[in-house]
Design an enzyme around this catalytic site. Structure first.
Site, mmCIF file in Angstrom:
data_model
loop_
_atom_site.group_PDB
_atom_site.id
_atom_site.type_symbol
_atom_site.label_atom_id
_atom_site.label_comp_id
_atom_site.label_asym_id
_atom_site.label_seq_id
_atom_site.Cartn_x
_atom_site.Cartn_y
_atom_site.Cartn_z
ATOM 1 C CD GLU A 202 -2.608 1.132 2.793
ATOM 2 O OE1 GLU A 202 -1.840 0.883 3.268
ATOM 3 O OE2 GLU A 202 -3.850 2.057 2.221
ATOM 4 C CG ASP A 280 -8.898 0.042 3.032
ATOM 5 O OD1 ASP A 280 -8.757 -0.593 4.082
ATOM 6 O OD2 ASP A 280 -7.982 1.011 3.440
HETATM 7 N N1 HPA Z 1 -3.635 -0.104 5.844
HETATM 8 C C1 HPA Z 1 -2.575 -0.404 7.336
HETATM 9 N N2 HPA Z 1 -4.152 -0.418 8.261
HETATM 10 C C2 HPA Z 1 -5.207 -0.270 7.983
HETATM 11 C C3 HPA Z 1 -5.634 0.189 6.490
HETATM 12 C C4 HPA Z 1 -4.993 0.515 6.042
HETATM 13 O O1 HPA Z 1 -5.335 1.170 4.767
HETATM 14 N N3 HPA Z 1 -7.161 0.732 7.234
HETATM 15 C C5 HPA Z 1 -6.779 0.161 8.523
HETATM 16 N N4 HPA Z 1 -5.894 -0.659 9.100
HETATM 17 ZN ZN ZN Z 2 -6.985 -2.182 4.727
#
Ligand code: HPA
Ligand code: ZN
Length: 338
Positions: A202, A280
């Site tokens: 990410e 998400d």
């Molecule tokens: N990434 C990492 N941790 C998280 C996320 C995310 O998108 N959403 C909630 N905790």
């Molecule tokens: Zn997430």
């Protein structure tokens, strides 16, 4: 204004959601209601002030507010209400199957017993299946900014309830917390029969995706959008049909991409990857699943084939039985050929 015909298709298709943090579905209205019910004080004057604070420049800037918001969740009923509200939104979006994350350490660190969030979430998921026809799985995430020892302690607390936990995940601050930090913990989870997923790629580099696959035996990669920086990795993900649970509005809000039109979603599909769209943390990122799909359709000019592929991928990548997957794929085929 008349709706784009593909937007009608998006809303009507049955869908699975595979990347949803239940704590991230806490809408500001419920945050205030629970704060009042539980006598918790919030650093905001009103709902509008909460929404105004949702301007993020990184994953961490979001996580700071996400953990603060979760402080209003105390009782089993709070977790029930939170989960039920999400399921009603999911139902409105024609989500028929959802695999949701919860973060036990966010709650146990505040003195809440491990069993409390689990019971409230599970009771709502059972009602969701009985009353809305939504099937579900529950994935327990470890917070990667905490130590592996803290993760082992959480797994210990989870032991009496493993029959209620369908798998494990890894979330929170990615940079500086590579999957390798949790290799022993995930090996232990595998021994206990818990399938694994992990957030990787990410904000973190493609090497974190390799680690999630090789060291954690992750069956899906949550986000994974940075895989396209490594063509060999993309080849492997395609060859093994390892799903990527992509979250476009999350990527936009957290500045993983600067513009939805520049999102690599289409590129991922074109490379033969099993990518699909997810919300998400919808309360924080401006929309639930259909809003994500509609925004991508508009920004990327997705074709019908691409939309259908994304939705078919959501079922393929799910942990539904082979029979249930086949039933949903057939239902989609019937809808497209009435
Ligand atoms: N990434 C990492 N941790 C998280 C996320 C995310 O998108 N959403 C909630 N905790
Ligand atoms: Zn997430």
């Amino acid at each position: 204004m008349t709706q784009h015909p593909l937007d009608t298709l998006i809303t009507r298709l049955p869908k699975a959601e595979l990347h949803l943090h239940i704590e991230g579905s806490l809408e500001p209205e419920m945050m205030f209601a629970l704060a009042q019910r539980n006598g918790v004080s919030l650093p905001y004057a009103d709902v509008a002030a909460v929404r105004a604070a949702y301007q993020f420049d990184s994953l961490q800037s979001f996580l700071d507010l996400y953990y603060a918001g979760a402080s209003v969740l105390l009782t089993e009923q709070d977790f029930y209400d939170l989960t039920w509200a999400y399921l009603e939104k999911a139902h409105a979006d024609n989500i028929v199957h959802t695999e949701i994350f919860f973060d036990p350490q966010t709650h146990t660190a505040r003195g809440i017993d491990f069993a409390v969030p689990l019971a409230g979430i599970r009771r709502a998921l059972a009602d969701g299946e009985a009353q809305l026809g939504i099937t579900s799985k529950l994935i327990m995430c470890f917070l990667r900014h905490l130590s592996e020892a803290d993760g082992f302690a959480t797994l210990e607390q989870a032991q009496p309830y493993l029959a209620q936990i369908d798998g494990v995940g890894l979330d929170s601050s990615e940079l500086g917390h590579p999957p390798s930090k949790f290799a022993r913990l995930f090996a232990r989870c595998a021994e206990l029969g818990l399938p694994a997923v992990a957030h990787a790629g990410e904000e973190g580099p493609a090497s974190y995706i390799w680690e999630a696959l090789d060291l954690l035996k992750s069956r899906r990669i949550d986000h994974g959008v940075r895989c396209t920086e490594d063509p060999i990795l993309v080849q492997r993900l395609a060859a093994e049909r390892i799903p990527l649970t992509v979250c476009p509005l999350s990527n936009l809000k957290l500045c993983v991409v600067n513009d939805l039109a520049q999102h690599n979603l289409r590129e991922l599909l074109a490379a033969g990857l099993c990518a699909m769209v997810n919300s998400d943390d919808p309360a924080y990122f401006g929309g639930y699943l259909n809003t994500n799909l509609l925004a991508c359709r508009a920004a990327l000019n997705l074709t019908q084939n691409e939309i259908v592929q994304l939705v078919r991928n959501s079922f393929e990548a799910s942990w539904l039985s082979a029979q249930a997957k086949q039933n949903w794929q057939q239902r989609i085929t019937q809808m497209l050929n009435p």
